[in-house]
Design an enzyme around this catalytic site. Structure first.
Site, PDB file in Angstrom:
ATOM      1  N   ASP A 186      30.934  32.860  43.295  1.00 45.37           N
ATOM      2  CA  ASP A 186      30.610  34.094  42.400  1.00 45.37           C
ATOM      3  C   ASP A 186      30.140  33.908  40.759  1.00 45.37           C
ATOM      4  O   ASP A 186      29.124  34.957  40.808  1.00 45.37           O
ATOM      5  CB  ASP A 186      31.177  35.190  42.901  1.00 45.37           C
ATOM      6  N   GLY A 197      45.986  32.549  46.109  1.00 46.46           N
ATOM      7  CA  GLY A 197      44.482  32.305  46.367  1.00 46.46           C
ATOM      8  C   GLY A 197      44.314  33.341  46.943  1.00 46.46           C
ATOM      9  O   GLY A 197      43.459  33.885  47.349  1.00 46.46           O
ATOM     10  N   LEU A 198      44.925  34.222  47.086  1.00 47.07           N
ATOM     11  CA  LEU A 198      44.448  35.497  47.827  1.00 47.07           C
ATOM     12  C   LEU A 198      44.179  37.009  47.452  1.00 47.07           C
ATOM     13  O   LEU A 198      44.190  38.155  47.975  1.00 47.07           O
ATOM     14  CB  LEU A 198      45.883  36.530  48.975  1.00 47.07           C
ATOM     15  N   SER A 199      44.239  37.043  46.266  1.00 49.81           N
ATOM     16  CA  SER A 199      43.498  37.532  45.408  1.00 49.81           C
ATOM     17  C   SER A 199      44.401  38.982  45.510  1.00 49.81           C
ATOM     18  O   SER A 199      44.257  40.084  45.190  1.00 49.81           O
ATOM     19  CB  SER A 199      42.443  38.264  45.900  1.00 49.81           C
ATOM     20  N   SER A 200      46.345  38.811  44.861  1.00 50.13           N
ATOM     21  CA  SER A 200      47.010  39.991  44.803  1.00 50.13           C
ATOM     22  C   SER A 200      46.720  40.251  43.390  1.00 50.13           C
ATOM     23  O   SER A 200      46.782  41.166  43.341  1.00 50.13           O
ATOM     24  CB  SER A 200      47.931  39.560  44.719  1.00 50.13           C
ATOM     25  N   SER A 201      46.191  40.076  42.629  1.00 53.98           N
ATOM     26  CA  SER A 201      45.893  40.248  41.399  1.00 53.98           C
ATOM     27  C   SER A 201      44.950  41.262  41.197  1.00 53.98           C
ATOM     28  O   SER A 201      45.188  42.261  40.717  1.00 53.98           O
ATOM     29  CB  SER A 201      45.324  39.699  40.158  1.00 53.98           C
ATOM     30  N   ASP A 204      36.529  38.918  44.793  1.00 54.50           N
ATOM     31  CA  ASP A 204      37.661  39.926  45.197  1.00 54.50           C
ATOM     32  C   ASP A 204      37.818  41.145  45.089  1.00 54.50           C
ATOM     33  O   ASP A 204      38.295  41.795  45.964  1.00 54.50           O
ATOM     34  CB  ASP A 204      38.659  39.135  44.412  1.00 54.50           C
ATOM     35  N   TYR A 227      39.844  27.153  35.580  1.00 56.21           N
ATOM     36  CA  TYR A 227      38.842  27.881  36.243  1.00 56.21           C
ATOM     37  C   TYR A 227      37.185  28.292  35.313  1.00 56.21           C
ATOM     38  O   TYR A 227      36.237  28.183  35.398  1.00 56.21           O
ATOM     39  CB  TYR A 227      39.143  28.978  36.524  1.00 56.21           C
TER      40      TYR A 227
END
Ligand code: GLA
Length: 405
Positions: free
Chosen positions: A39, A128-132, A175, A229
């Site tokens: 992305d 890695g499940l995009s909680s942020s 995300d 990253y």
């Protein structure tokens, strides 16, 4: 009211007194099925929103203050004033994700009024499940709702994605886009170039099942994983620049998407061998082959071809492990267990360096797959009920919303 909202309500009263919270914002996490680290290079991704997410129970305030408490005790309460220049907390602080949304919206809409709220989440953190990003989106929607401002979803996706760079991670837009644009029973191919971003909804076949399994290795997006990253992003930009300078067919291309439109994948992979050195050559190879896999995977999903989709997931994992170097021992172990227990494909999902894998199986294989992961990965780590926290049978779900209680 569900049990979790009752607990949020009592925490609300404890922190903010008897004022009644009248609004509940919910923003889902996501699992990316394929298209990893593409992305921020302007190339497509293919995620779906999850049934788990972040919620904010809130009451409006008549001034520019935002006060938040968090049901998870590891995150201390925070308070700040809304403005177009908000001082960040220390790197890694959860409040920064809220401040990111707030500052971006103040810059776009001028002065805003705040709210008192309680944050709760049923997503594992740093997995890695995009909680942020779910928190950033939930904060943005709460603020918009508080101030009676409507924004078009595509504009909001881009604004929140750019805004989240406030935390110091030079992320792409996946995300925030899936969190806002998710749809039940649907995965979304998201294209970023040329702007504006485009969402291509693709129904997930009802006889396919995606299973998410946590490696129990934390990958903090604004913590230790952040430097790696950002470094990958810089390596990719460097590789692109060199390729466009050296390849005559690529003259005029300034983005990955242009390069891939002008030159075939095969030619690019071969040319990278002579133009680039490792690690730029490896990063470049991952990014362009991964982008190619995204479209193939979408076609396989449309055709209901689980074998092809699964194979592409495995190729993606190999590329992330060998060329992008963002896997780790526990992620590889989870992938191996899944693949020897009936999965058609498995790969790390999200930024990597810990976090989760996503595995695909035929729906009737789900129990066997979950049992194998529980027995071979979680039991030796003394996790007796992995489905309570670490194993999610993913349900493609709808996007973020605010409701009046
Ligand atoms: C993180 C970022 C996303 C994306 C993934 C890797 O989740 O927030 O924008 O770059 O990593 O695909």
């Amino acid at each position: 009211m569900k049990k979790s909202s009752q607990t949020s309500l009592s925490l609300f009263v404890q922190h903010f007194g008897p004022a009644e919270p009248k609004h509940l914002t919910r923003a889902p996490g996501r699992v990316n099925l394929i298209g990893e680290h593409t992305d921020y290079n302007g190339l497509p991704v293919f995620p779906m929103a999850l049934q788990r997410g972040v919620s904010i129970l809130f009451a409006e305030r008549d001034d520019a203050t935002v006060r938040l408490a968090n049901l998870d005790r590891q995150f201390p309460a925070c308070s700040f004033e809304l403005s177009d220049d908000i001082e960040p907390d220390a790197p890694g602080a959860w409040a920064n994700y809220v401040k990111a949304a707030a500052q971006a919206l103040c810059r776009r809409h001028g002065s805003l009024q705040g709210f008192d709220g309680v944050v709760s989440s049923d997503l594992p953190v740093a997995a890695g499940l995009s909680s942020s990003s779910a928190l950033t989106v939930a904060a943005a929607l709460s603020l918009l709702h508080r101030n009676d401002i409507h924004m078009e979803p595509l504009e909001l996706m881009e604004l929140v994605a750019r805004g989240e760079r406030y935390v110091g991670t030079e992320g792409g837009g996946m995300d925030q886009a899936i969190c806002l644009g998710g749809r039940p029973n649907t995965a979304l191919k998201i294209d970023f170039e040329p702007p504006p971003l485009r969402l291509n909804p693709t129904p997930v076949p009802s006889d396919w099942q995606f299973v998410v399994a946590h490696s129990m290795v934390r990958a903090e997006k604004s913590g230790a994983a952040r430097d790696t990253y950002n470094q990958r992003g810089a390596e990719c930009r460097d590789a692109l620049r060199r390729m466009t300078e050296r390849l005559p067919e690529a003259a005029g291309a300034s983005r990955y998407a242009d390069l891939m439109a002008l030159v075939s994948l095969k030619t690019l992979v071969a040319a990278a061998d002579s133009v680039l050195e490792d690690p730029q050559r490896q990063r470049f190879r991952h990014v362009i082959t991964e982008a190619d896999r995204v479209e193939k995977a979408r076609e396989a999903m449309v055709a209901g071809d689980i074998e092809v989709f699964g194979r592409l997931m495995c190729e993606s994992h190999e590329s992330l492990r060998n060329d992008y170097e963002v896997s780790c021992k526990s992620l590889d172990e989870l992938v191996d267990i899944a693949m020897s227990s009936g999965a058609k494909g498995a790969r790390l999902t999200g930024a990597g360096l810990g976090g989760c894998i996503v595995a695909l199986c035929a729906a009737e294989q789900t129990t066997a797959l979950v049992e194998a992961l529980s027995r071979e990965f979680y039991a030796p780590r003394n996790v007796s009920d992995p489905q309570a926290e670490h194993l999610i049978i993913a349900e493609p779900s709808g996007g973020a919303s605010v409701i009046r209680l």
